[in-house]
Design a protein around this motif. Structure first.
Motif, PDB file in Angstrom:
ATOM      1  N   UNK A   1       3.127   5.926  -2.940  1.00 58.82           N
ATOM      2  CA  UNK A   1       4.243   6.596  -3.488  1.00 58.82           C
ATOM      3  C   UNK A   1       4.312   6.872  -5.233  1.00 58.82           C
ATOM      4  N   UNK A   2       3.795   5.619  -5.755  1.00 59.45           N
ATOM      5  CA  UNK A   2       3.671   5.591  -7.223  1.00 59.45           C
ATOM      6  C   UNK A   2       2.605   6.762  -7.701  1.00 59.45           C
ATOM      7  N   UNK A   3       1.624   6.743  -6.803  1.00 68.45           N
ATOM      8  CA  UNK A   3       0.667   7.849  -7.158  1.00 68.45           C
ATOM      9  C   UNK A   3       1.344   9.327  -7.056  1.00 68.45           C
TER      10      UNK A   3
ATOM     11  N   UNK B   1      -7.732   3.550  -0.623  1.00 70.13           N
ATOM     12  CA  UNK B   1      -7.335   2.178  -0.177  1.00 70.13           C
ATOM     13  C   UNK B   1      -8.130   1.866   1.159  1.00 70.13           C
ATOM     14  N   UNK B   2      -8.707   2.919   2.059  1.00 72.91           N
ATOM     15  CA  UNK B   2      -9.417   2.574   3.233  1.00 72.91           C
ATOM     16  C   UNK B   2     -10.690   1.539   3.103  1.00 72.91           C
TER      17      UNK B   2
ATOM     18  N   UNK C   1       0.914  -1.351   0.119  1.00 76.65           N
ATOM     19  CA  UNK C   1       0.056  -0.129   0.078  1.00 76.65           C
ATOM     20  C   UNK C   1       0.879   1.156  -0.133  1.00 76.65           C
ATOM     21  N   UNK C   2       1.976   1.250   0.640  1.00 76.83           N
ATOM     22  CA  UNK C   2       2.882   2.308   0.719  1.00 76.83           C
ATOM     23  C   UNK C   2       3.545   2.509  -0.821  1.00 76.83           C
TER      24      UNK C   2
ATOM     25  N   UNK D   1       8.697   1.731   5.715  1.00 77.47           N
ATOM     26  CA  UNK D   1       7.592   1.989   4.936  1.00 77.47           C
ATOM     27  C   UNK D   1       6.472   2.261   5.642  1.00 77.47           C
ATOM     28  N   UNK D   2       6.207   3.421   5.736  1.00 77.29           N
ATOM     29  CA  UNK D   2       5.048   4.307   6.454  1.00 77.29           C
ATOM     30  C   UNK D   2       4.816   5.643   5.704  1.00 77.29           C
TER      31      UNK D   2
END
Ligand SMILES: *Cc1c(COP(=O)(O)O)cnc(C)c1O
Length: 392
Positions: free
Chosen positions: A283-285, A391-392, A278-279, A352-353
Motif C-alpha cells: 500500500x505504501x508503495x 517480496x516473493x 507485507x500488505x 488485509x489482502x
C-alpha cells in the motif's frame, strides 16, 4: 421491510471486512448460554484467546460489550478512588483513558506526546520519578487515531520495575502486530473484535495478570460498575467452577468470535503479523507513487492503520465520497486534531489482502485525478505489483 446492507469493502479504522466464515458461524442456531455445549465453546474460546494474547493468564475472557467496555473494565477494576495513574496520551484513545481514570475518582497524571508520535519512554520515566506513588501506567499500544505503535514491552517493564500495574489498550493491535502479554509482563490488556480479528463489532477480549487479579480481589471499595465487576464476571467465565448466571452471553456473537480466533490460530500469529506488514508495504508503495505520504515515522507505523496526509488543495471528504459511491470502498477520515488533514486506511484482518490494496490504490488514483491532480495513470498499481513481486 428487512434491512439489506450494501456490500462494502471496509478499509477504515474499523469495523474491518468480516471473513464470510465468521458470518456463517454467526447464523448458526442459538442455544442456551448454560447449555453444556455452549460451556464447551466458552472454554475453547478462552484457550484461543490465551493463544492470541500469548498469555497463560487464567482471567482471560471476552467481555460482552465493545472495545470501549474493555477499556472501562480495566480502569474500574484496577483503580480505586484517590489513586494516581500515569496516563500516556498521543491521540484520541489516551484521552479516553484519562476520562475513565477521573470518573473512577482517581487522578490522571498526563504524559503527552504529539499526535503521530509514539509514547516517549523517557517522559514516562520522568513521570514515575515525579509520582512514585502512582498505582498504574496506562497507554495505547496501537493508536488508531494516528496509526502509531508504542513500545509496549518497554512501557510494561517500566511499570513492573516500579511496582505499578500496566494497563494496555491493544484494540487495534491484536492479530495485526506482536502482542506478547506474558513476555511484556503486562497486567491488564484489552482488545476488540472488529479490528484485526475481523469479527463483527461488539465484544472485547480482555486479560488480567495474577497481580492484577489480586489487586481486584483485595479492593477496599466495591467496583462501581456492577456489569464490569470482574469478581462477578469471573464467576460466569471461570474454568472448572460451577457457572453462576451473571448476564446472558451474546451466544451467536461468541460463535463468531470463536471462528475468528480459530482462523487466527490456523494462520498462526507470526504469519498474520507478516501478512499485515507485507500488505502495508505494498500500500505504501502505491501511495508514494500517487505522491502521497504517511504521517508517522517509519519505525512507529502500524501496518494495519495507515494515516495518509491529504495533499493541499484536495477535498478530503469528496475523495472518500467518491470511493464509497463508485467503488463501495470505505476509508476513514481523520479524528480529533487530525480531522480534515488525513485519511486513515485500514488493512485489518481479513481486509488485509492484496486485492484490497490494489482496489484502494486504483480508486484513490481515480479520485485524485478527479480532483485535478496530474498523475501518471497506472503507475501506482505498477508500484504495488512490483512491491509484491520483490517480496516473493
Ligand atoms: C476502536 C478502538 C477502541 C474502542 O473500541 P470499540 O469497539 O469501538 O468500542 C478503543 N481503543 C482503540 C485504540 C481503538 O482503536
Amino acid at each position: 421491510m428487512s434491512f439489506h446492507p450494501p456490500l462494502r469493502t471496509l478499509m477504515g479504522p474499523g469495523p474491518s471486512d468480516v471473513n464470510p466464515r465468521i458470518l456463517s458461524a454467526l447464523a448458526r442456531p442459538t442455544i442456551g448460554h448454560l447449555d453444556p455445549e455452549f460451556i464447551r465453546l466458552m472454554d475453547e474460546t478462552k484457550t484461543l484467546l490465551q493463544y492470541a494474547f500469548q498469555t497463560g493468564n487464567e482471567l482471560t475472557l471476552p467481555l460482552s460489550a465493545p472495545g470501549s467496555a474493555g477499556m472501562e473494565a480495566a480502569f474500574v477494576n484496577l483503580i480505586e478512588p484517590g489513586d494516581t495513574v500515569i496516563v500516556c496520551q498521543n491521540g484520541v484513545f489516551g484521552g479516553r483513558m484519562k476520562e475513565n481514570v477521573e470518573r473512577v475518582g482517581a487522578t490522571a497524571v498526563m504524559v503527552i506526546d504529539d499526535w503521530g508520535a509514539a509514547v516517549d519512554i523517557e517522559k514516562v520515566q520522568h513521570a514515575i520519578t515525579e509520582y512514585p506513588h502512582a498505582t498504574a501506567i496506562a497507554f495505547v499500544h496501537a493508536e488508531t487515531s494516528t496509526g502509531v505503535q508504542s513500545d509496549a514491552r518497554a512501557l510494561c517493564k517500566l511499570a513492573a520495575d516500579d511496582g505499578m500495574l500496566s494497563i494496555v489498550d491493544t484494540v487495534t493491535g491484536l492479530a495485526g502486530i506482536e502482542v506478547d502479554v506474558d513476555g511484556w509482563g503486562a497486567d491488564a490488556v484489552y482488545s476488540g473484535t472488529q479490528k484485526c480479528l475481523s469479527c463483527v463489532p461488539g465484544l472485547s477480549p480482555l486479560t488480567f495478570s495474577t497481580r492484577a487479579q489480586t489487586r481486584i480481589s483485595n479492593r477496599k471499595t466495591p467496583v462501581q460498575s456492577w456489569f464490569l465487576d470482574m469478581n462477578l464476571v469471573m464467576g460466569y467465565w471461570g474454568k472448572g467452577t460451577q457457572r453462576a448466571y451473571h448476564h446472558t452471553a451474546p451466544v451467536n456473537a461468541l460463535y463468531a468470535m470463536h471462528e475468528a480466533l480459530l482462523i487466527l490460530k490456523e494462520e498462526g500469529l507470526h504469519n498474520s503479523w507478516a501478512r499485515h506488514q507485507s500488505n502495508h508495504l505494498a500500500l505504501k508503495a502505491g501511495l508514494e507513487a500517487l505522491g502521497l505520504s504517511l504521517v508517522v515515522k517509519e519505525q512507529d507505523r502500524l501496518p494495519q492503520l495507515n494515516a495518509v496526509s491529504v495533499p493541499p488543495g484536495i477535498d478530503e471528504a469528496a475523495v472518500r465520497k467518491q470511493l464509497l459511491n463508485q467503488y463501495s470502498l470505505e476509508i476513514g477520515a481523520g479524528l480529533g486534531q487530525l480531522a480534515g488533514k488525513v485519511w486513515r486506511i485500514g488493512l485489518m484482518g481479513y481486509a488485509s489482502r492484496p486485492s484490497n490494496v490494489r482496489l484502494c490504490v486504483h480508486a484513490l488514483e481515480a479520485a485524485l485525478i478527479n480532483q485535478n491532480l496530474t498523475l501518471d495513470r497506472g503507475a501506482a498499481i505498477s508500484a504495488v505489483n512490483k512491491c509484491y513481486e520483490d517480496m516473493q
